[in-house]
Design an enzyme around this catalytic site. Sequence first.
Site, short mmCIF file in Angstrom:
data_model
loop_
_atom_site.label_atom_id
_atom_site.label_comp_id
_atom_site.label_asym_id
_atom_site.label_seq_id
_atom_site.Cartn_x
_atom_site.Cartn_y
_atom_site.Cartn_z
N ASP A 26 65.77 -63.92 -54.33
CA ASP A 26 66.89 -63.05 -54.70
C ASP A 26 66.48 -61.58 -54.71
OD1 ASP A 26 68.64 -65.11 -55.01
OD2 ASP A 26 68.42 -65.27 -57.18
N CYS A 81 74.07 -58.40 -55.05
CA CYS A 81 75.36 -58.30 -55.73
C CYS A 81 75.59 -56.91 -56.33
CB CYS A 81 75.49 -59.36 -56.82
SG CYS A 81 74.21 -59.31 -58.09
N HIS A 115 81.64 -62.98 -63.32
CA HIS A 115 81.55 -62.11 -64.47
C HIS A 115 82.85 -62.07 -65.26
CE1 HIS A 115 78.16 -60.86 -62.00
NE2 HIS A 115 77.59 -60.48 -63.12
#
Length: 758
Positions: free
Chosen positions: A598, A643, A694
């Site tokens: 990531d 992201c 989220h």
Amino acid sequence: MTKTIIGFPRIGEHRELKFATEHYWKHQIDQSELLANAHDIKVAHWQAQKDAGIDLIPVGDFSFFDNLLDTAVALNVVSKRYRDLNVSELDEYFAQARGYQADGETVRALPMKKWFNTNYHYIVPEFTNETDVKLIGHKLFDEIKEAQNAGVDPKAVIVGPYTLLKLSRFLDGTKPAKFVQPLIAAYQELLAKLNQAGVEYLQIDEPALSFDVDGNEKAIFDQLYDAILANDHGVKVILQSYFGDIRDVYEDVTNKPFYGIGLDFLEGAHNLELINEKGFPADKHLFAGVVNGKNIWRNEYDHTLNLLAKIKTDAPIVLSTSCSLLHVPYSAANEDGLASDVKQHLAFAIEKLGELVDLDHIVNHDDAGADLLAKNEALFKNVKHPVNSTVHNRINALTDADYTRLPERSEREKVQKDEFKLPTLPTTTIGSFPQTADVRANRRKFRHHEITRDQYDEFNREKIARIIKIQEDLGLDVLVHGEYERNDMVEYFGEKLDGFVFTQNGWVQSYGTRGVKPPIIWGDISRTAPITVDASVYANNLTDKWVKGMLTGPVTIFNWSFPREDIARKETVTQISLALRDEVLDLEKNDIKIIQIDEPALRENLPLRKSDWYKEYLDWAVPAFRLVHSGVQESTQIHTHMCYSEFGDILKAIDNLDADVISFEASRADFTLIDELVDDHFQTEVGPGVYDIHSPRIPSEAEIQDLIQQIISKLPVDKIWINPDCGLKTRSEQESFDSLKNMVEATKVVRGSIYEHS
């Protein structure tokens, strides 16, 4: 000298705001209790600054979620879908930040992006044809009254109109120019009301001036401030920049009737050249950002004094931080677990207040200043960072071949399609599953020595077995082990690597109530034992489906840690890359054939000016990622995830990471990234997130079907993966499982229609 700061951490010394806000969201306290908690936090923070000796105390830097959202709400920039909810003002505010789902009503949240080159996230306001800009907000004025009642003479703070326009979205064909005149009127009214409230100073934050500013943008800036400052409202206006220099508008800014101009002399080192080459008006105050607001090391006073001495101006200088202290923890005094030889070098927010006061004493050449300078000099002669010669030898032995994976990606893609035999539109998750109360309790018991290592591991194995079965039942194609053993995606790896130290209470706000506790890089970094292999292998043995190994990438580990300032960033990141390379090769040896590395923070430290992107960052950040995975076999599939940043303008660099699959946050930004992928001829397989994790809102199957159809209408279907936009750690299990069920079922429907037409 006058001392001030740009802003202060707002979550509280012990995250009091986080817990109060989350209790409100769960209906455990009402609005009056939340506001009372917030009042106590604000007063405590103002008092701490006052006690430290800060002269101009910012008021308006507090927020329940995000300051840019606060500014938008104050200016009536609220989309109709939130107004139509007919809920309280506070709940309307939270709906914009988190989304809304109640009584059959469901509304998506506003997009969320990274705040410049930090790990803080801001909420992106929306301007539409229906937007009616006007000053309606009372939050700032309420806080001014609170401060005045607490005996504080406030320096009011608000985000400026230029930055608001620069960071917002414009829908319905609207353009920023349409809103310039209404914004002028709103800020003029703000100044008049501040004067009526007895406020002497207003700090207008314009960090967007540190981006490249083109001619049209400069014209908007000039139009805004020539008009806003045209009349004397009786308030001293400070134009505050940070995160870089203001080279494109320096003369525009210095020629306007600002009382003061705030410049960052650390990240914006070019500001010093601007002053010395072009001059700085003697009739203005220079708010000099000389104490680092983004890192946690003690200020070396000799260096700062030398910097101040180089500033050639007759203007009064105000000592300030380089940016808001929002980006550092509250106080190092709370770190009882750190060794004294480390702790003595740390300065969190409270300590940085003291540093500003110390510098004032030293500049004034008083008795206290001489003693403070001597102690500081002694401190910096006694820094003992651990050195690992093996690590340095490995770096010295690296060649270009170590950064190159063979064969080329197009050839690997064919091999991997044959190896994995996944269906069209394979489904997966980003990695983490919810960290439920029992998971946190298990970790807490282990840290407090209430259970043994075997008991701790057995609990996590049970959680892994359970989540593997749940993923199989949901019908996901590529599974994950859930990451129950991990407290934080960076802290966990830091704890397993030599060279890091850790705080107990070093929390920093990431977004809303979400806090992170960044590790501190103290010495050379190396791996002494496998980190993720046991959990990955255990999960892999429980299922016939493919299981991803999960790692955090080297650039993200670096960017989400507090790095040393005495060595080059490239050096530290290369050390981390070599440690992770060992981990990747161990995973592969243990039959983990899909490995996700990531890099959500890849763009985070990107310089704000495009001309600096490669020479100062991407030229070492991209190779660092390649170094981690270049040694694997062609049949091993490398994934990465990114992201909540503007990735469109660095897509070529992202493609050059040479991963096999990249998943992006996309749904919250209405899939605008998809068009950018197409325009850039992006080659890597992609997983655009089809729902926003989220938000507590559960997307419907039909909604996700529609989003998948949008994706396949633009991208080759054989290059698309289906996944959420981020890890599920912060969501509840029910929210996660219901959302994933809808995602899988929606994918099956779309997949079926593709097969029918093939």
